[in-house]
Scaffold this motif. Structure first.
Motif, short mmCIF file in Angstrom:
data_model
loop_
_atom_site.label_atom_id
_atom_site.label_comp_id
_atom_site.label_asym_id
_atom_site.label_seq_id
_atom_site.Cartn_x
_atom_site.Cartn_y
_atom_site.Cartn_z
N ASP A 196 2.29 1.72 -3.37
CA ASP A 196 1.22 2.20 -4.24
C ASP A 196 1.09 3.72 -4.13
OD1 ASP A 196 -0.95 2.28 -5.96
OD2 ASP A 196 -2.35 1.35 -4.55
N ASN B 224 1.89 5.90 -7.27
CA ASN B 224 0.66 6.28 -7.97
C ASN B 224 -0.13 7.39 -7.30
OD1 ASN B 224 1.08 4.13 -9.91
ND2 ASN B 224 0.43 2.72 -8.29
N ALA C 114 -5.01 7.04 -5.44
CA ALA C 114 -5.03 5.66 -5.95
C ALA C 114 -4.81 4.67 -4.82
CB ALA C 114 -3.96 5.50 -7.02
N ALA C 115 -3.87 4.96 -3.92
CA ALA C 115 -3.57 4.04 -2.83
C ALA C 115 -4.76 3.89 -1.89
CB ALA C 115 -2.34 4.51 -2.06
N SER D 64 0.83 -1.20 0.00
CA SER D 64 0.00 0.00 0.00
C SER D 64 0.87 1.26 0.00
CB SER D 64 -0.93 -0.01 1.22
OG SER D 64 -1.76 1.14 1.23
N ALA E 226 -7.88 4.31 -2.65
CA ALA E 226 -8.94 3.59 -3.37
C ALA E 226 -8.70 2.09 -3.35
CB ALA E 226 -9.02 4.09 -4.81
N ASN E 227 -7.44 1.68 -3.22
CA ASN E 227 -7.10 0.25 -3.27
C ASN E 227 -6.96 -0.39 -1.89
OD1 ASN E 227 -6.91 0.36 -6.08
ND2 ASN E 227 -4.74 0.89 -6.05
N HIS F 86 -8.76 -1.13 0.77
CA HIS F 86 -9.66 -2.16 1.30
C HIS F 86 -9.49 -3.51 0.60
CE1 HIS F 86 -12.71 0.82 3.25
NE2 HIS F 86 -11.55 0.77 3.87
N GLY F 87 -8.83 -3.50 -0.54
CA GLY F 87 -8.59 -4.75 -1.26
C GLY F 87 -7.67 -5.70 -0.53
N TYR F 88 -6.88 -5.18 0.40
CA TYR F 88 -5.97 -6.03 1.16
C TYR F 88 -6.66 -6.77 2.31
CZ TYR F 88 -2.31 -3.22 -1.08
OH TYR F 88 -1.50 -2.59 -1.99
#
Length: 268
Positions: A224, A228, A232-233, A221, A235-236, A238-240
């Protein structure tokens, strides 16, 4: 502790050892102040790739044999190799400077002493924790050699120090000491000369006590965000969580808290 040597047509430029969960990677060209030639660059990439692919290892510690971390690039040896792949890495290889190749997923701690020029600073900037001896002498001196930094300093040095603090050193190549490196946010800690390895090892051991999957998720993260941007980080992020919350390590962490004991994480 186990030790294994890299096989090469030249002398080993890099040493590789393991101590429990820790991978110990040593710059081993002390007679040349650990200057990076094409063989040393290749062997360092091989060592970091091996660490990345070994599921039993949780943290790497990069250090230097001899009095100096590195004098930077061996420009005479590398002069005719710029366009021959000396700094190119494929998707299965770890680039020590994080420009190309495979993005590493596990943490790297660096212990620095003596001279640390150009590529050495950029190696630090691509690591996660840097312990510097108070006798360090730094310089990002590429502009004094007719070239420019190409191992990440044009981005990461400025990210760490800020434009106005970084540019006087990047544009002139002038030297600076460990205390200045600390003020510029290029290192994590400055310690007494001769204690940098021990301190770096302590931090590596502390990292190894943490949950490996949590450490890797956190590092991913943060990378990221660095590459980015924050939007962007975020937004991503919760995917972890599903992978982590349903892991055996998450259950162990909760039980250790309830039972008031130190958790023993297995990385699964």
């Amino acid at each position: 502790m186990t030790t294994e040597s890299n096989k090469s047509s030249t002398d080993n430029r890099i040493t590789y050892e393991t101590d429990g969960y820790i991978c110990l990677i040593g710059l081993n060209r002390a007679d040349k102040r650990n200057a990076f030639d094409s063989h040393m660059i290749k062997q360092l990439s091989e060592a970091l790739t091996r660490y990345e692919n070994d599921e039993n290892l949780r943290c790497a510690l990069i250090f230097a044999h001899g009095e100096h971390f590195t004098a930077g690039l061996d420009l005479m040896e590398l002069q005719d190799k710029w366009d021959k792949g000396a700094f190119e890495f494929n998707d299965n290889e770890i680039d020590p400077w994080g420009i190309g190749g495979k993005l590493r997923s596990k943490p790297v701690v660096v212990a620095v002493q003596g001279t640390c020029f150009t590529a050495g600073i950029e190696l630090m900037l691509n690591s996660d924790v840097v312990i510097a001896s108070d006798n360090c002498n730094f310089a990002q001196m590429e502009v004094q050699r007719g070239i420019m930094p190409f191992g990440g300093a044009t981005v990461r040095f400025i990210q760490a120090a800020g434009w106005q603090k970084a540019m006087p050193y990047l544009l002139t190549g002038k030297a600076f000491d460990a205390q200045t490196a600390d003020r510029l946010n290029l290192v994590s800690e400055v310690v007494a000369s001769g204690t940098e390895y021990e301190r770096a090892m302590t931090i590596a051991q502390e990292i190894c006590k943490a949950a490996p999957l949590g450490v890797q998720g956190l590092l991913s993260s943060a990378q990221d965000a660095s590459r980015n941007g924050a939007k962007a980080a975020l937004a991503n992020i919760h995917g972890y969580l599903p992978h982590l919350f349903y892991s055996e390590d998450a259950k162990e962490g909760a039980m250790a808290m309830v039972e008031r004991r130190e958790a023993e994480f297995q990385g699964r």
